[in-house]
Design a protein around this motif. Structure first.
Motif, PDB file in Angstrom:
ATOM      1  N   PHE A   1       0.833  -1.193   0.000  1.00  0.00           N
ATOM      2  CA  PHE A   1       0.000   0.000   0.000  1.00  0.00           C
ATOM      3  C   PHE A   1       0.873   1.250   0.000  1.00  0.00           C
ATOM      4  N   TRP A   2       0.330   2.306  -0.555  1.00  0.00           N
ATOM      5  CA  TRP A   2       0.879   3.637  -0.381  1.00  0.00           C
ATOM      6  C   TRP A   2      -0.203   4.535   0.200  1.00  0.00           C
ATOM      7  N   TYR A   3       0.193   5.254   1.278  1.00  0.00           N
ATOM      8  CA  TYR A   3      -0.683   6.219   1.903  1.00  0.00           C
ATOM      9  C   TYR A   3      -0.027   7.593   1.844  1.00  0.00           C
ATOM     10  N   VAL A   4      -0.877   8.632   1.881  1.00  0.00           N
ATOM     11  CA  VAL A   4      -0.384  10.002   1.935  1.00  0.00           C
ATOM     12  C   VAL A   4      -1.000  10.689   3.142  1.00  0.00           C
ATOM     13  N   GLN A   5      -0.196  11.552   3.752  1.00  0.00           N
ATOM     14  CA  GLN A   5      -0.675  12.292   4.920  1.00  0.00           C
ATOM     15  C   GLN A   5      -0.254  13.746   4.788  1.00  0.00           C
ATOM     16  N   SER A   6      -1.229  14.624   4.686  1.00  0.00           N
ATOM     17  CA  SER A   6      -0.947  16.055   4.686  1.00  0.00           C
ATOM     18  C   SER A   6      -0.763  16.515   6.119  1.00  0.00           C
ATOM     19  N   PRO A   7      -0.051  17.623   6.319  1.00  0.00           N
ATOM     20  CA  PRO A   7       0.240  18.086   7.689  1.00  0.00           C
ATOM     21  C   PRO A   7      -1.011  18.197   8.557  1.00  0.00           C
ATOM     22  N   GLY A   8      -0.953  17.568   9.718  1.00  0.00           N
ATOM     23  CA  GLY A   8      -2.056  17.629  10.663  1.00  0.00           C
ATOM     24  C   GLY A   8      -3.279  16.826  10.279  1.00  0.00           C
TER      25      GLY A   8
ATOM     26  N   ASP B   1       0.708  18.310  -3.905  1.00  0.00           N
ATOM     27  CA  ASP B   1       1.200  16.963  -3.583  1.00  0.00           C
ATOM     28  C   ASP B   1       2.186  16.973  -2.426  1.00  0.00           C
ATOM     29  N   ALA B   2       2.600  18.146  -1.986  1.00  0.00           N
ATOM     30  CA  ALA B   2       3.520  18.224  -0.852  1.00  0.00           C
ATOM     31  C   ALA B   2       2.861  17.604   0.370  1.00  0.00           C
ATOM     32  N   ALA B   3       3.497  16.585   0.912  1.00  0.00           N
ATOM     33  CA  ALA B   3       2.919  15.814   2.021  1.00  0.00           C
ATOM     34  C   ALA B   3       3.939  14.760   2.440  1.00  0.00           C
ATOM     35  N   GLU B   4       3.534  13.918   3.356  1.00  0.00           N
ATOM     36  CA  GLU B   4       4.358  12.780   3.735  1.00  0.00           C
ATOM     37  C   GLU B   4       3.733  11.514   3.171  1.00  0.00           C
ATOM     38  N   TYR B   5       4.577  10.665   2.618  1.00  0.00           N
ATOM     39  CA  TYR B   5       4.116   9.465   1.942  1.00  0.00           C
ATOM     40  C   TYR B   5       4.649   8.224   2.659  1.00  0.00           C
ATOM     41  N   PHE B   6       3.740   7.292   2.872  1.00  0.00           N
ATOM     42  CA  PHE B   6       4.093   6.066   3.584  1.00  0.00           C
ATOM     43  C   PHE B   6       3.806   4.845   2.723  1.00  0.00           C
ATOM     44  N   CYS B   7       4.782   3.962   2.671  1.00  0.00           N
ATOM     45  CA  CYS B   7       4.610   2.657   2.058  1.00  0.00           C
ATOM     46  C   CYS B   7       4.325   1.662   3.179  1.00  0.00           C
ATOM     47  N   ALA B   8       3.468   0.685   2.925  1.00  0.00           N
ATOM     48  CA  ALA B   8       3.127  -0.281   3.968  1.00  0.00           C
ATOM     49  C   ALA B   8       2.904  -1.651   3.370  1.00  0.00           C
ATOM     50  N   VAL B   9       3.185  -2.670   4.163  1.00  0.00           N
ATOM     51  CA  VAL B   9       2.946  -4.055   3.760  1.00  0.00           C
ATOM     52  C   VAL B   9       1.971  -4.669   4.750  1.00  0.00           C
TER      53      VAL B   9
ATOM     54  N   GLN C   1       2.346   7.231  15.870  1.00  0.00           N
ATOM     55  CA  GLN C   1       3.126   7.936  14.869  1.00  0.00           C
ATOM     56  C   GLN C   1       4.024   8.948  15.546  1.00  0.00           C
ATOM     57  N   ASP C   2       5.302   8.819  15.300  1.00  0.00           N
ATOM     58  CA  ASP C   2       6.305   9.721  15.847  1.00  0.00           C
ATOM     59  C   ASP C   2       7.156  10.265  14.712  1.00  0.00           C
ATOM     60  N   PRO C   3       7.605  11.502  14.814  1.00  0.00           N
ATOM     61  CA  PRO C   3       8.404  12.110  13.732  1.00  0.00           C
ATOM     62  C   PRO C   3       9.604  11.243  13.365  1.00  0.00           C
ATOM     63  N   GLY C   4       9.744  10.993  12.071  1.00  0.00           N
ATOM     64  CA  GLY C   4      10.876  10.213  11.583  1.00  0.00           C
ATOM     65  C   GLY C   4      10.763   8.719  11.785  1.00  0.00           C
ATOM     66  N   MET C   5       9.687   8.274  12.406  1.00  0.00           N
ATOM     67  CA  MET C   5       9.528   6.838  12.701  1.00  0.00           C
ATOM     68  C   MET C   5       8.362   6.218  11.944  1.00  0.00           C
ATOM     69  N   GLY C   6       7.610   6.998  11.236  1.00  0.00           N
ATOM     70  CA  GLY C   6       6.450   6.460  10.550  1.00  0.00           C
ATOM     71  C   GLY C   6       5.383   6.026  11.543  1.00  0.00           C
TER      72      GLY C   6
END
Lengths: 112, 115
Positions: A34-41, A85-93, B37-42
């Motif tokens: 999976f790919w998830y996106v998280q905008s600030p806050g 698109d500026a955000a944090e992106y997370f890959c997950a299994v 969720q913690d900064p830099g730790m996902g």
């Protein structure tokens, strides 16, 4: 044990340029990715997922990802990045169909 | 459908205090899980449950307890809060047959500060 590695902590891309975010996984069986996106806050939004079939997966907001078993990778791509698109992106299994194991994330900045 | 509801949204605790973070879903999902969720730790998996009465530990279970007496609820308990537990906590749920197809539904999070 399953694990996900996102090698890039922070990436800056010019608006309109292409984007590739890297993700490598360690998993013994067929992975569900999976790919998830998280905008600030904000909370997490699912961009796309892979569980079988075509190795090139299309998601929302113009994103796509390619599953490469030989490289244990599931890289996220977008041909033309927008400032939004500026955000944090997370890959997950997926952990044996029960819960998710996440990478540490990649922060994307978009420059004008 | 309300989806996954987490309460409270914000909480400040003193070291040594106990509290319960609530998570409820109205989608009849069998699988539920807690992440911090913690900064830099996902996001790191704390505990998860595959159904009422069944729970298991994730990556970072120490300092947290869970129980699953109903399908709908999956509370996370901090027995003696420590500053290291300052974090944003997310709850998620999914169905076994659909979790892989539709992904997981996440709550909006609880921001916990331990002073």
């Amino acid at each position: 044990a399953q694990s996900v590695t996102q090698p890039d902590i922070h990436i800056t891309v010019s608006e309109g340029a292409s984007l590739e975010l890297r993700c490598n996984y360690s998993y013994g069986a067929t992975p569900y990715l999976f790919w998830y996106v998280q905008s600030p806050g904000q909370g997490l939004q699912l961009l796309l997922k892979y569980f079988s079939g075509d190795t090139l997966v299309q998601g929302i907001k113009g994103f796509e990802a390619e599953f490469k078993r030989s490289q244990s990778s599931f890289n996220l791509r977008k041909p033309s990045v927008h400032w939004s698109d500026a955000a944090e992106y997370f890959c997950a299994v997926n952990q044996a169909g029960t819960a998710l194991i996440f990478g540490k994330g990649t922060t994307l900045s978009v420059s004008s | 459908n309300a989806g996954v509801t987490q309460t409270p949204k914000f909480q400040v605790l003193k070291t040594g205090q106990s509290m319960t973070l609530q998570c409820a879903q109205d989608m009849n999902h069998e699988y539920m899980s807690w992440y911090r969720q913690d900064p830099g730790m996902g996001l790191r998996l704390i505990h998860y449950s595959v159904g009422a009465g069944i729970t298991d530990q994730g990556e970072v279970p120490n300092g947290y307890n869970v129980s699953r007496s109903t399908t709908e609820d999956f509370p996370l308990r901090l027995l003696s809060a420590a500053p290291s537990q300052t974090s944003v906590y997310f709850c998620a749920s999914s169905r076994p047959d659909r979790g892989l197809i539709y992904g997981y539904t996440f709550g909006s999070g609880t921001r916990l500060t331990v002073v």
